[in-house]
Design an enzyme around this catalytic site. Structure first.
Site, PDB file in Angstrom:
ATOM      1  N   GLY A  68       0.828  -1.200   0.000  1.00 58.07           N
ATOM      2  CA  GLY A  68       0.000   0.000   0.000  1.00 58.07           C
ATOM      3  C   GLY A  68       0.858   1.244   0.000  1.00 58.07           C
ATOM      4  O   GLY A  68       2.048   1.201   0.331  1.00 58.07           O
ATOM      5  N   CYS A  95       5.033  -6.269   1.983  1.00 55.03           N
ATOM      6  CA  CYS A  95       5.377  -4.853   2.072  1.00 55.03           C
ATOM      7  C   CYS A  95       4.528  -4.174   3.154  1.00 55.03           C
ATOM      8  O   CYS A  95       4.719  -4.431   4.335  1.00 55.03           O
ATOM      9  CB  CYS A  95       5.219  -4.181   0.704  1.00 55.03           C
ATOM     10  SG  CYS A  95       5.972  -2.535   0.601  1.00 55.03           S
ATOM     11  N   TYR A  96       3.574  -3.325   2.795  1.00 54.41           N
ATOM     12  CA  TYR A  96       2.727  -2.670   3.794  1.00 54.41           C
ATOM     13  C   TYR A  96       1.995  -3.716   4.640  1.00 54.41           C
ATOM     14  O   TYR A  96       1.846  -3.551   5.862  1.00 54.41           O
ATOM     15  CB  TYR A  96       1.728  -1.748   3.100  1.00 54.41           C
ATOM     16  CG  TYR A  96       0.887  -0.914   4.039  1.00 54.41           C
ATOM     17  CD1 TYR A  96       1.324   0.332   4.483  1.00 54.41           C
ATOM     18  CD2 TYR A  96      -0.357  -1.364   4.479  1.00 54.41           C
ATOM     19  CE1 TYR A  96       0.551   1.099   5.345  1.00 54.41           C
ATOM     20  CE2 TYR A  96      -1.133  -0.611   5.333  1.00 54.41           C
ATOM     21  CZ  TYR A  96      -0.672   0.623   5.764  1.00 54.41           C
ATOM     22  OH  TYR A  96      -1.436   1.374   6.621  1.00 54.41           O
ATOM     23  N   HIS A 183       8.536  -7.655  -2.678  1.00 59.29           N
ATOM     24  CA  HIS A 183       7.358  -7.992  -3.485  1.00 59.29           C
ATOM     25  C   HIS A 183       7.600  -9.271  -4.282  1.00 59.29           C
ATOM     26  O   HIS A 183       8.185  -9.242  -5.366  1.00 59.29           O
ATOM     27  CB  HIS A 183       7.027  -6.844  -4.449  1.00 59.29           C
ATOM     28  CG  HIS A 183       6.456  -5.649  -3.774  1.00 59.29           C
ATOM     29  ND1 HIS A 183       5.111  -5.492  -3.527  1.00 59.29           N
ATOM     30  CD2 HIS A 183       7.068  -4.549  -3.262  1.00 59.29           C
ATOM     31  CE1 HIS A 183       4.907  -4.337  -2.908  1.00 59.29           C
ATOM     32  NE2 HIS A 183       6.083  -3.746  -2.734  1.00 59.29           N
ATOM     33  N   GLU A 185       5.450 -10.908  -5.871  1.00 61.01           N
ATOM     34  CA  GLU A 185       4.519 -10.993  -7.006  1.00 61.01           C
ATOM     35  C   GLU A 185       5.046 -10.352  -8.277  1.00 61.01           C
ATOM     36  O   GLU A 185       4.503 -10.586  -9.363  1.00 61.01           O
ATOM     37  CB  GLU A 185       3.168 -10.372  -6.631  1.00 61.01           C
ATOM     38  CG  GLU A 185       3.128  -8.850  -6.568  1.00 61.01           C
ATOM     39  CD  GLU A 185       3.587  -8.298  -5.228  1.00 61.01           C
ATOM     40  OE1 GLU A 185       3.293  -7.124  -4.940  1.00 61.01           O
ATOM     41  OE2 GLU A 185       4.241  -9.033  -4.461  1.00 61.01           O
ATOM     42  N   ASP A 241     -14.590 -11.976 -25.018  1.00 60.70           N
ATOM     43  CA  ASP A 241     -15.322 -12.199 -23.773  1.00 60.70           C
ATOM     44  C   ASP A 241     -16.718 -12.746 -24.027  1.00 60.70           C
ATOM     45  O   ASP A 241     -17.108 -13.782 -23.476  1.00 60.70           O
ATOM     46  CB  ASP A 241     -15.404 -10.899 -22.969  1.00 60.70           C
ATOM     47  CG  ASP A 241     -14.036 -10.316 -22.679  1.00 60.70           C
ATOM     48  OD1 ASP A 241     -13.064 -11.091 -22.650  1.00 60.70           O
ATOM     49  OD2 ASP A 241     -13.943  -9.091 -22.488  1.00 60.70           O
ATOM     50  N   LYS A 380      -8.571 -11.656 -18.128  1.00 63.08           N
ATOM     51  CA  LYS A 380      -8.591 -11.861 -19.578  1.00 63.08           C
ATOM     52  C   LYS A 380      -7.736 -13.055 -20.013  1.00 63.08           C
ATOM     53  O   LYS A 380      -8.144 -13.821 -20.886  1.00 63.08           O
ATOM     54  CB  LYS A 380      -8.112 -10.591 -20.273  1.00 63.08           C
ATOM     55  CG  LYS A 380      -8.018 -10.688 -21.782  1.00 63.08           C
ATOM     56  CD  LYS A 380      -9.379 -10.671 -22.453  1.00 63.08           C
ATOM     57  CE  LYS A 380      -9.916  -9.260 -22.520  1.00 63.08           C
ATOM     58  NZ  LYS A 380     -11.156  -9.172 -23.321  1.00 63.08           N
TER      59      LYS A 380
END
Length: 524
Positions: A68, A95-96, A183, A185, A241, A380
Site C-alpha cells: 500500500g 510490504c505494507y 514484493h 509478485e 469475452d 482476460k
C-alpha cells in the site's frame, strides 16, 4: 465475495480452495491475485475494511495482505480488523501488509534513513524458514518502501534481512503468519512465484484445482442448475469475452441459447459482417441480429460526459434485449461477458470506481433479466485459455479487446455519424498496419481515438482545419496495468501517412505514450 445484481452462472467459488487478497490500495493487489491463480488456486480481492466475521464466512484457505502507499503509523493509516489474525487462517503480509502484521501483533515499524526501491540483495537467516528455506542464501528481490519492520512481534523469528531492512522476512509457523518486506509478485523478484507457491502449498495446503478444465466443468454445472429448462439470451458482440461466454452457455444448454447481436452503429469497419458469418455460419448458433444504429445515435445525441455515454449505451442495450426477449418464450436470463477487471474498475465494495463499464455500472435498475456472467471471476488471460480449451478459433480467442460501447468511448465529445465515419476509417488503417508489422498478437490493444477538437494544418497547399487522430497501443497481461507499446518508427510513420492522406477530416496524428496508471487504456 465478489457480487453483482441478480448474477448467476459464474464459477461457484465455494467448490474451489481460495485465497483472499486484502487490498491496501496498492497497484500490486491485482498482480498478487493473478500470481495466486497461476498456481491454480482461486484468488479474490477484498477491501481492507473486511471484518473477521466476513473472512470466516468466506472460508478461505489463506489470506494475503497487499502492499500500500501509506505509512502504518500515519494518523489515517490503513489497518485491518485485528481479529482476522486470530482466525487460525494462514496469512502472508507483503510490504505494507508485512508492516501491518508487525504493528498489529506488537512489533515495531520505523522509517528507514535510506529508502529501498528496486532490486535489493536479500540474505536468508536461520535457514530461511517455511517460505524461503529452499531458496539460495543470497538473492535479488524487488523492494518499494521507506518504512520497515525494526523489531518483529513476540513469537516471530526473522528469516531474511537486507542492508537496510533487518526484518525483511519473518514468520510465526505455529500461528501460520508470515511477512515479507519485498514484493514476490513482481517479475523482478526472480524466485517470487516459488515463494508464493510455498505459502499456498506448505502454509495453506491449498489444492491446485483452479484449472481451465475445472472452471469449465463447474460453470457448466452451475448454468444448468440455474437455468433448468428455460431459454437464455446472450449479448454477443463478437469479442473474445462474449464469444467465450456464449460458448460456455451453449455447451451447457445447447439450442436453448439464443445469441443477440446488436449492430449499434458503433462497431469497427466490417465487424458486423464478421460476427454474423462466424456465429451463424461457422458455429450454427441461434443468432438474432438487431439493426439499431439510429436508436443508439439518437440516444447519444448531445451527450459528452463519458459516464453518461456508458450509462446511455448500457440502458439502450438492455431495452433492445428486452424487446427481443418478448418474442421468445420464457427468456428470463441474459448472458454477458463481464470480467473480473470490469467489476473492479466499475466500483464495488472492493475498489474505487475508475469508470462504469456499460455492462456493470451502466445497467438499469429495473431490467427484467437475471444475469448469467460465467466469466465474472476471471481475468482476460484466463478467458483466452478457456476459449482455446473450448475449441474457439484463434482469430476470436486472440482478438484484441474492444469496449462494449464501441467507438462511442473513443470519440471524445459528442458522438455523431460524421465523427464515427472518420474514426472508423482511421482505426481500420491503424489495425491494418499493426497486422502488417506482425505485431497484432504481441500488442494487448491498438486503436485510434478521435477528440472532438480541430487544429490548423496544411493540405494540398491550402489551410485545413480538421481533427487529430490519437493512436493508442499498449502492452498488458490483464488490463489492470498497461505500458505503452514501443512501436517502430516506420510503423508509426506508415499509420500517420496513410491516415492523413486517406481519411478526409484528419490532418495530424499523435501517439499516446501514457501508461496505466496513471492513465487508463481507453480514453473514456
Amino acid at each position: 465475495m465478489t457480487g453483482g445484481p441478480r448474477t448467476h452462472g459464474q464459477a461457484s467459488t465455494g467448490d474451489f480452495d481460495r485465497v483472499l487478497v486484502i487490498d491496501f490500495g496498492a497497484q500490486y493487489a491485482q498482480l498478487i491475485a493473478r500470481r495466486v491463480r497461476q498456481a491454480h488456486v482461486l484468488s479474490e480481492i477484498v477491501p481492507r475494511t473486511v471484518t473477521a466475521a466476513e473472512v470466516a464466512a468466506a472460508e478461505p484457505v489463506g489470506m494475503i495482505l497487499s502492499g500500500g502507499p501509506a505509512s502504518v503509523y500515519a494518523d489515517d493509516a490503513y489497518t485491518i480488523d485485528p481479529a482476522i489474525l486470530d482466525l487460525g487462517i494462514p496469512v502472508l503480509g507483503i510490504c505494507y501488509g508485512h508492516q501491518v502484521i508487525a504493528q498489529t501483533l506488537g512489533g515495531e515499524v520505523a522509517a528507514n534513513d535510506v529508502a529501498e526501491y528496486g532490486g535489493t540483495i536479500l540474505e536468508l537467516t536461520g535457514g530461511g524458514g517455511t517460505l524461503l528455506g529452499e531458496l539460495p542464501p543470497t538473492q535479488t528481490v524487488w523492494m518499494s518502501h521507506r518504512d520497515a519492520v525494526a523489531v518483529p512481534p513476540p513469537g516471530f523469528r526473522v528469516t531474511a534481512a537486507t542492508a537496510d531492512s533487518p526484518v525483511a522476512a519473518m514468520e510465526d509457523p505455529g500461528r501460520r503468519i508470515y511477512g515479507v518486506q519485498f514484493h514476490p509478485e513482481v517479475a523482478h523478484t526472480a524466485r517470487g512465484q516459488e515463494i508464493l507457491n510455498r505459502f499456498l502449498s506448505e502454509a495453506c495446503g491449498a489444492r491446485p484445482s483452479w484449472t481451465h478444465v475445472g472452471i469449465i466443468e463447474q460453470v457448466v454445472a452451475e448454468i444448468r442448475a440455474t437455468v433448468g429448462d428455460r431459454t437464455v439470451l446472450c449479448a454477443l458482440s463478437g469479442g473474445v469475452d462474449s464469444s467465450v461466454a456464449a460458448a460456455l452457455v451453449h455447451k451447457a444448454i445447447g439450442g436453448r441459447l439464443t445469441c443477440v447481436f446488436v449492430d449499434h452503429g458503433l462497431l469497427r469497419a466490417g465487424e458486423a459482417e464478421q460476427v454474423e458469418d462466424t456465429f451463424r455460419g461457422h458455429f450454427g448458433m441461434n443468432l438474432v441480429t438487431v439493426k439499431a444504429a439510429d436508436r443508439f445515435l439518437d440516444r447519444l445525441a448531445g451527450v459528452t460526459d463519458p459516464e453518461e455515454k456508458r450509462k446511455a449505451i448500457g440502458e439502450t442495450f438492455i431495452r433492445v434485449f428486452e424487446e427481443v426477449a418478448a418474442d421468445i418464450d420464457d427468456a428470463g436470463f441474459l448472458v454477458q461477458g463481464t470480467l473480473y477487471p470490469d467489476v473492479i474498475e466499475s466500483g464495488t465494495a472492493d475498489a474505487a470506481r475508475i469508470k462504469s463499464h456499460h455492462n456493470v455500472g451502466g445497467l438499469p435498475e429495473d431490467m427484467r433479466f437475471e444475469l448469467i456472467e460465467p466469466l465474472r471471476d476471471l481475468f482476460k488471460d484466463e478467458v483466452r485459455a478457456i476459449g482455446e480449451e473450448l475449441g474457439l478459433p484463434q482469430e476470436i480467442v486472440w482478438r484484441q479487446p474492444f469496449p462494449g460501447p464501441g467507438l462511442a468511448v473513443r470519440i471524445i465529445g459528442e458522438v455523431t455519424r460524421k465523427r464515427l465515419e472518420i474514426l472508423r476509417a482511421a482505426d481500420a488503417i491503424v489495425l491494418e498496419e499493426i497486422r502488417r508489422a506482425g505485431l497484432y498478437r504481441e500488442i494487448w490493444q491498438s486503436f485510434g481515438v478521435l477528440p472532438a477538437i480541430r487544429s490548423v494544418g496544411v493540405q494540398g497547399d491550402g489551410r485545413s482545419y480538421a481533427y487529430p487522430l490519437i493512436v493508442r497501443a499498449v502492452m498488458s497481461d490483464d488490463a489492470m496495468t498497461a505500458d505503452w507499446a514501443r512501436l517502430p518508427y516506420e510503423v508509426l510513420e506508415r499509420i500517420s501517412s496513410r491516415v492523413v492522406n486517406e481519411v478526409p477530416g484528419i490532418n495530424r496524428v499523435a501517439y499516446d505514450i501514457s501508461s496505466k496508471p496513471p492513465a487508463t487504456i481507453e480514453w473514456e
